[in-house]
Motif scaffolding. Structure first.
Motif, PDB file in Angstrom:
ATOM      1  N   GLN A   1     -14.703 -70.449   6.635  1.00  0.00           N
ATOM      2  CA  GLN A   1     -15.847 -70.223   7.502  1.00  0.00           C
ATOM      3  C   GLN A   1     -16.554 -68.925   7.152  1.00  0.00           C
ATOM      4  O   GLN A   1     -17.775 -68.814   7.272  1.00  0.00           O
ATOM      5  CB  GLN A   1     -15.397 -70.211   8.974  1.00  0.00           C
ATOM      6  N   THR A   2     -15.798 -67.925   6.663  1.00  0.00           N
ATOM      7  CA  THR A   2     -16.417 -66.678   6.190  1.00  0.00           C
ATOM      8  C   THR A   2     -17.336 -66.967   5.013  1.00  0.00           C
ATOM      9  O   THR A   2     -18.468 -66.472   4.951  1.00  0.00           O
ATOM     10  CB  THR A   2     -15.336 -65.671   5.753  1.00  0.00           C
ATOM     11  N   ARG A   3     -16.852 -67.775   4.079  1.00  0.00           N
ATOM     12  CA  ARG A   3     -17.657 -68.132   2.914  1.00  0.00           C
ATOM     13  C   ARG A   3     -18.889 -68.939   3.325  1.00  0.00           C
ATOM     14  O   ARG A   3     -19.973 -68.772   2.764  1.00  0.00           O
ATOM     15  CB  ARG A   3     -16.813 -68.899   1.901  1.00  0.00           C
ATOM     16  N   ARG A   4     -18.716 -69.820   4.316  1.00  0.00           N
ATOM     17  CA  ARG A   4     -19.847 -70.628   4.778  1.00  0.00           C
ATOM     18  C   ARG A   4     -20.921 -69.739   5.390  1.00  0.00           C
ATOM     19  O   ARG A   4     -22.109 -69.913   5.133  1.00  0.00           O
ATOM     20  CB  ARG A   4     -19.377 -71.680   5.782  1.00  0.00           C
ATOM     21  N   HIS A   5     -20.512 -68.768   6.198  1.00  0.00           N
ATOM     22  CA  HIS A   5     -21.490 -67.875   6.827  1.00  0.00           C
ATOM     23  C   HIS A   5     -22.183 -67.005   5.782  1.00  0.00           C
ATOM     24  O   HIS A   5     -23.382 -66.732   5.891  1.00  0.00           O
ATOM     25  CB  HIS A   5     -20.801 -67.000   7.874  1.00  0.00           C
ATOM     26  N   ALA A   6     -21.456 -66.575   4.766  1.00  0.00           N
ATOM     27  CA  ALA A   6     -22.080 -65.802   3.689  1.00  0.00           C
ATOM     28  C   ALA A   6     -23.094 -66.658   2.943  1.00  0.00           C
ATOM     29  O   ALA A   6     -24.171 -66.188   2.568  1.00  0.00           O
ATOM     30  CB  ALA A   6     -21.016 -65.281   2.733  1.00  0.00           C
ATOM     31  N   ALA A   7     -22.754 -67.937   2.733  1.00  0.00           N
ATOM     32  CA  ALA A   7     -23.674 -68.844   2.039  1.00  0.00           C
ATOM     33  C   ALA A   7     -24.937 -69.083   2.851  1.00  0.00           C
ATOM     34  O   ALA A   7     -26.042 -69.120   2.307  1.00  0.00           O
ATOM     35  CB  ALA A   7     -22.970 -70.167   1.744  1.00  0.00           C
ATOM     36  N   VAL A   8     -24.793 -69.247   4.163  1.00  0.00           N
ATOM     37  CA  VAL A   8     -25.962 -69.451   5.020  1.00  0.00           C
ATOM     38  C   VAL A   8     -26.845 -68.208   5.006  1.00  0.00           C
ATOM     39  O   VAL A   8     -28.074 -68.297   4.927  1.00  0.00           O
ATOM     40  CB  VAL A   8     -25.535 -69.811   6.463  1.00  0.00           C
ATOM     41  N   ALA A   9     -26.229 -67.026   5.075  1.00  0.00           N
ATOM     42  CA  ALA A   9     -27.007 -65.781   5.033  1.00  0.00           C
ATOM     43  C   ALA A   9     -27.769 -65.664   3.719  1.00  0.00           C
ATOM     44  O   ALA A   9     -28.935 -65.253   3.692  1.00  0.00           O
ATOM     45  CB  ALA A   9     -26.080 -64.576   5.223  1.00  0.00           C
ATOM     46  N   ALA A  10     -27.120 -66.058   2.616  1.00  0.00           N
ATOM     47  CA  ALA A  10     -27.797 -66.010   1.325  1.00  0.00           C
ATOM     48  C   ALA A  10     -28.904 -67.050   1.248  1.00  0.00           C
ATOM     49  O   ALA A  10     -29.986 -66.782   0.731  1.00  0.00           O
ATOM     50  CB  ALA A  10     -26.782 -66.233   0.202  1.00  0.00           C
TER      51      ALA A  10
ATOM     52  N   ARG B   1     -24.531 -81.613  -3.295  1.00  0.00           N
ATOM     53  CA  ARG B   1     -24.026 -80.899  -2.120  1.00  0.00           C
ATOM     54  C   ARG B   1     -23.261 -79.680  -2.618  1.00  0.00           C
ATOM     55  O   ARG B   1     -22.533 -79.751  -3.618  1.00  0.00           O
ATOM     56  CB  ARG B   1     -23.095 -81.801  -1.297  1.00  0.00           C
ATOM     57  N   LEU B   2     -23.419 -78.554  -1.947  1.00  0.00           N
ATOM     58  CA  LEU B   2     -22.781 -77.313  -2.369  1.00  0.00           C
ATOM     59  C   LEU B   2     -21.317 -77.299  -1.950  1.00  0.00           C
ATOM     60  O   LEU B   2     -20.982 -77.583  -0.798  1.00  0.00           O
ATOM     61  CB  LEU B   2     -23.512 -76.115  -1.760  1.00  0.00           C
ATOM     62  N   THR B   3     -20.421 -76.987  -2.895  1.00  0.00           N
ATOM     63  CA  THR B   3     -19.005 -76.788  -2.597  1.00  0.00           C
ATOM     64  C   THR B   3     -18.780 -75.302  -2.384  1.00  0.00           C
ATOM     65  O   THR B   3     -19.000 -74.488  -3.292  1.00  0.00           O
ATOM     66  CB  THR B   3     -18.124 -77.284  -3.757  1.00  0.00           C
ATOM     67  N   LEU B   4     -18.366 -74.921  -1.180  1.00  0.00           N
ATOM     68  CA  LEU B   4     -18.325 -73.505  -0.812  1.00  0.00           C
ATOM     69  C   LEU B   4     -17.213 -72.735  -1.505  1.00  0.00           C
ATOM     70  O   LEU B   4     -17.319 -71.516  -1.700  1.00  0.00           O
ATOM     71  CB  LEU B   4     -18.188 -73.367   0.706  1.00  0.00           C
ATOM     72  N   ASP B   5     -16.128 -73.410  -1.871  1.00  0.00           N
ATOM     73  CA  ASP B   5     -15.005 -72.688  -2.468  1.00  0.00           C
ATOM     74  C   ASP B   5     -15.396 -72.001  -3.769  1.00  0.00           C
ATOM     75  O   ASP B   5     -15.085 -70.826  -3.988  1.00  0.00           O
ATOM     76  CB  ASP B   5     -13.843 -73.651  -2.721  1.00  0.00           C
ATOM     77  N   ASP B   6     -16.060 -72.748  -4.667  1.00  0.00           N
ATOM     78  CA  ASP B   6     -16.403 -72.176  -5.966  1.00  0.00           C
ATOM     79  C   ASP B   6     -17.901 -72.198  -6.253  1.00  0.00           C
ATOM     80  O   ASP B   6     -18.336 -71.914  -7.369  1.00  0.00           O
ATOM     81  CB  ASP B   6     -15.661 -72.915  -7.081  1.00  0.00           C
ATOM     82  N   LEU B   7     -18.718 -72.557  -5.244  1.00  0.00           N
ATOM     83  CA  LEU B   7     -20.177 -72.598  -5.349  1.00  0.00           C
ATOM     84  C   LEU B   7     -20.668 -73.596  -6.401  1.00  0.00           C
ATOM     85  O   LEU B   7     -21.772 -73.478  -6.915  1.00  0.00           O
ATOM     86  CB  LEU B   7     -20.736 -71.205  -5.661  1.00  0.00           C
ATOM     87  N   SER B   8     -19.845 -74.600  -6.673  1.00  0.00           N
ATOM     88  CA  SER B   8     -20.266 -75.645  -7.601  1.00  0.00           C
ATOM     89  C   SER B   8     -21.081 -76.694  -6.855  1.00  0.00           C
ATOM     90  O   SER B   8     -21.037 -76.788  -5.626  1.00  0.00           O
ATOM     91  CB  SER B   8     -19.050 -76.302  -8.263  1.00  0.00           C
ATOM     92  N   GLN B   9     -21.823 -77.491  -7.622  1.00  0.00           N
ATOM     93  CA  GLN B   9     -22.641 -78.550  -7.045  1.00  0.00           C
ATOM     94  C   GLN B   9     -21.924 -79.886  -7.183  1.00  0.00           C
ATOM     95  O   GLN B   9     -21.566 -80.294  -8.296  1.00  0.00           O
ATOM     96  CB  GLN B   9     -24.002 -78.613  -7.752  1.00  0.00           C
ATOM     97  N   HIS B  10     -21.695 -80.553  -6.045  1.00  0.00           N
ATOM     98  CA  HIS B  10     -21.100 -81.892  -6.069  1.00  0.00           C
ATOM     99  C   HIS B  10     -22.244 -82.886  -6.241  1.00  0.00           C
ATOM    100  O   HIS B  10     -23.062 -83.052  -5.337  1.00  0.00           O
ATOM    101  CB  HIS B  10     -20.346 -82.159  -4.776  1.00  0.00           C
TER     102      HIS B  10
END
Length: 437
Positions: free
Chosen positions: A131-140, A361-370
Motif C-alpha cells: 500500500q505504501t508503494r501504491r500511494h507513492a505511485a498515485v502521488a507520482a 496495467r501497472l504492476t506496483l512491485d517492480d513497476l512493470s507493465q502487464h
C-alpha cells in the motif's frame, strides 16, 4: 498595526494530503499537527475527550479530530477524505486526510489531485508495504511535486536510527524510480509528538526539520497565470433585458492563464476564431482576468458557443481529438472492460464514449507493465484508449491538471468509474517532468 486577517492573507497556501496503510497513524498525525499548532477550538477538544472516554481510552484520541464519520469513529479507521483548514504565522494549510485501507485507495486520488505535497506514513515496525508503494505511485501519477516519508511509531522500535535509515533508503529508491522530484524522510511518533511540531528529545541523531517546519518552509508555486490560458464555458448568459437586449456572455472559471479584452481567441472544438469584446467580473467590466477567477467573457462575433466548449488564445490552442489515450486509476467496484460504453466528462463537457482498448496495467512491485489485461478492477492503474462521440480539446496532463484530466462515468447510474490523465504512458521518463499547472 497589522491585523491577523492581513497577516494570513499575506502568507502562502499549501495544499497537502496524508496517505499510508491502515493504522499507520495518519489521523493521529493530523490531529497532533492541529493540536500542537493550537489550531483546535476548546469545544472540539472537549468533544474528542468525551468520545475517547466513551471508547474506554484514558487520554484523548487526537485521530478523532479528523475522523468525522460515525462509521470511522466506531471502526477506528478513516473511510472518507477528511479536509481540514488551519494556519500558522508562516503559512495557511488545506489538508486532506485520505483513507489507508486498500479498498479506499480511490479516495486518495481525490485528496491528492490538487495537493502540492503528500505525506506518506510508514509504520516503523512494518516498513514499506504494497500500500505504501501504491500511494507513492498515485502521488507520482498525479505529479505531486513534494513527498514526505514520515516513518511513524518510532517509539515502538526504541527510536532506533538503523530502522529509520533502512526504511528511508528503500522508499527513496522506489519513489525516485517513479520520477518523484523531491523526497524528505522524517522519523516521528505522532502519538507522543516526536518531530511533529517540536523536535524529539529521543532522536538526537536526526538533524532535519520537524513535519510542521518542513510544511511551513517547502517551496510552493501554484501561479496559474503563467500557464496556458484555458476557459471552459460553464453557462451561456442571455438576459434579454431592455437595457441589454443583445447581451450574450459565456460564464465560467478560468482554469489557467490570463485573458485580455481585444485578444484573439479560438472556440474549441469548432475552431472558430474571434476576439474578446469584453470581460465582466463581479458585475464590473474589466480589461484583464486571470485564473482562478470566475468571469463572463463576451465575444465580438455571434458564433455558436455552448456549455462544454473551451476558449483559448488563437495562438495557443490544444489539439482536438476523439481518441483519448491516457493513464487512469480505476476507482469503481465494477471493472472497466474493453468495449464498455461510458460517459467521458472533461472540464464542463460530457460526451458519450466507448473503451476501445486497455493496453496495459501497472504492476506496483517492480513497476512493470502487464500487457493486455482485458480489464481494470478497483484501484488498478493502467493505460486505456477511449473513443469519444465528439471532438475534445485536451491538454497533456503534464501541462495542465484542469484540462488534462477527465472522468469516465457509468451512463446507467452516474457512478464515477475511472479518473484519467491524458497524455504519455506511466514511465519514469514521463513522470520525471515538471509538475503541471
Amino acid at each position: 498595526m497589522t491585523t491577523t486577517t492581513e497577516q494570513l492573507s499575506a502568507t502562502t497556501l499549501l495544499r497537502f494530503a496524508t496517505a499510508g496503510s491502515v493504522d499507520d497513524g495518519k489521523s493521529t498525525l493530523v490531529g497532533r499537527l492541529l493540536h500542537d499548532s493550537k489550531s483546535v477550538l476548546t469545544d472540539q477538544l472537549e468533544a474528542v475527550a468525551l468520545a475517547s472516554t466513551n471508547r474506554g481510552q484514558e487520554t484523548p484520541d487526537l485521530a478523532l479530530l479528523t475522523d468525522g464519520l460515525r462509521a470511522e469513529r466506531e471502526q477506528g479507521i478513516t473511510i472518507d477524505v477528511a479536509y481540514r483548514y488551519f494556519a500558522t504565522p508562516r503559512r495557511r494549510f488545506i489538508l486532506a486526510d485520505t483513507p489507508g485501507h486498500v479498498q479506499y485507495t480511490r479516495n486518495m486520488v481525490t485528496g491528492a489531485s490538487t495537493a502540492e505535497l503528500a505525506v506518506v506514513l510508514v509504520d516503523a515496525r512494518n516498513g514499506v508495504v504494497e500500500q505504501t508503494r501504491r500511494h507513492a505511485a498515485v502521488a507520482a501519477l498525479l505529479r505531486v511535486p513534494h513527498v514526505v516519508l514520515a516513518v511513524n511509531k518510532m517509539d515502538l522500535v526504541d527510536y532506533a536510527e538503523p530502522v529509520f535509515a533502512a526504511i528511508a533508503e528503500e522508499f527513496t529508491a522506489y519513489a525516485a524510480s517513479l520520477g518523484v522530484p523531491e523526497i524528505t524522510a522524517i522519523p516521528i511518533s505522532a502519538l507522543a509528538g516526536d518531530n511533529v511540531v517540536e523536535p524529539s528529545a529521543h532522536m538526537d541523531w536526526y538533524g532535519g526539520p520537524t513535519v510542521l517546519e518542513h510544511l511551513e518552509t517547502v517551496p510552493v508555486s501554484h501561479d496559474l497565470t503563467a500557464c496556458h490560458a484555458r476557459f471552459p464555458v460553464q453557462y451561456v448568459i442571455r438576459p434579454q433585458t431592455a437595457e441589454h437586449p443583445d447581451y450574450r456572455g459565456y460564464a465560467g472559471q478560468i482554469a489557467a492563464g490570463v485573458f485580455r479584452v481585444g485578444e484573439s481567441v479560438s472556440v474549441l472544438p469548432s475552431g472558430r476564431t474571434t476576439t474578446i469584446e469584453g470581460i465582466d467580473a463581479l458585475g464590473e467590466s474589466v480589461d484583464i482576468a486571470w485564473a482562478p477567477q470566475s468571469v463572463t467573457i463576451r465575444l465580438a462575433d455571434d458564433i455558436d458557443v455552448s456549455r462544454g466548449d473551451l476558449i483559448a488564445p488563437a495562438s495557443d490552442t490544444p489539439a482536438t481529438t476523439q481518441d483519448v489515450e491516457a493513464t487512469v486509476c480505476h476507482v469503481a467496484d465494477q471493472p472497466l472492460t474493453v468495449g464498455q460504453r461510458v460517459l467521458l466528462k472533461h472540464t464542463t463537457r460530457t460526451v458519450k464514449a466507448v473503451v476501445k482498448d486497455i493496453p496495459s496495467r501497472l504492476t506496483l512491485d517492480d513497476l512493470s507493465q502487464h500487457p493486455a489485461p482485458g480489464k481494470l478492477v478497483a484501484n488498478d492503474i493502467g493505460r486505456v484508449v477511449v473513443h469519444a462521440s465528439e471532438e475534445l480539446a485536451l491538454d497533456p496532463y503534464h501541462l495542465s491538471r484542469a484540462t488534462g484530466s477527465f472522468l469516465l462515468i457509468d451512463p446507467a447510474d452516474g457512478t464515477t468509474l475511472t479518473a484519467g490523465m491524458a497524455g504519455e504512458a506511466f514511465t519514469v521518463q514521463a513522470l520525471g517532468r515538471a509538475r503541471p499547472c
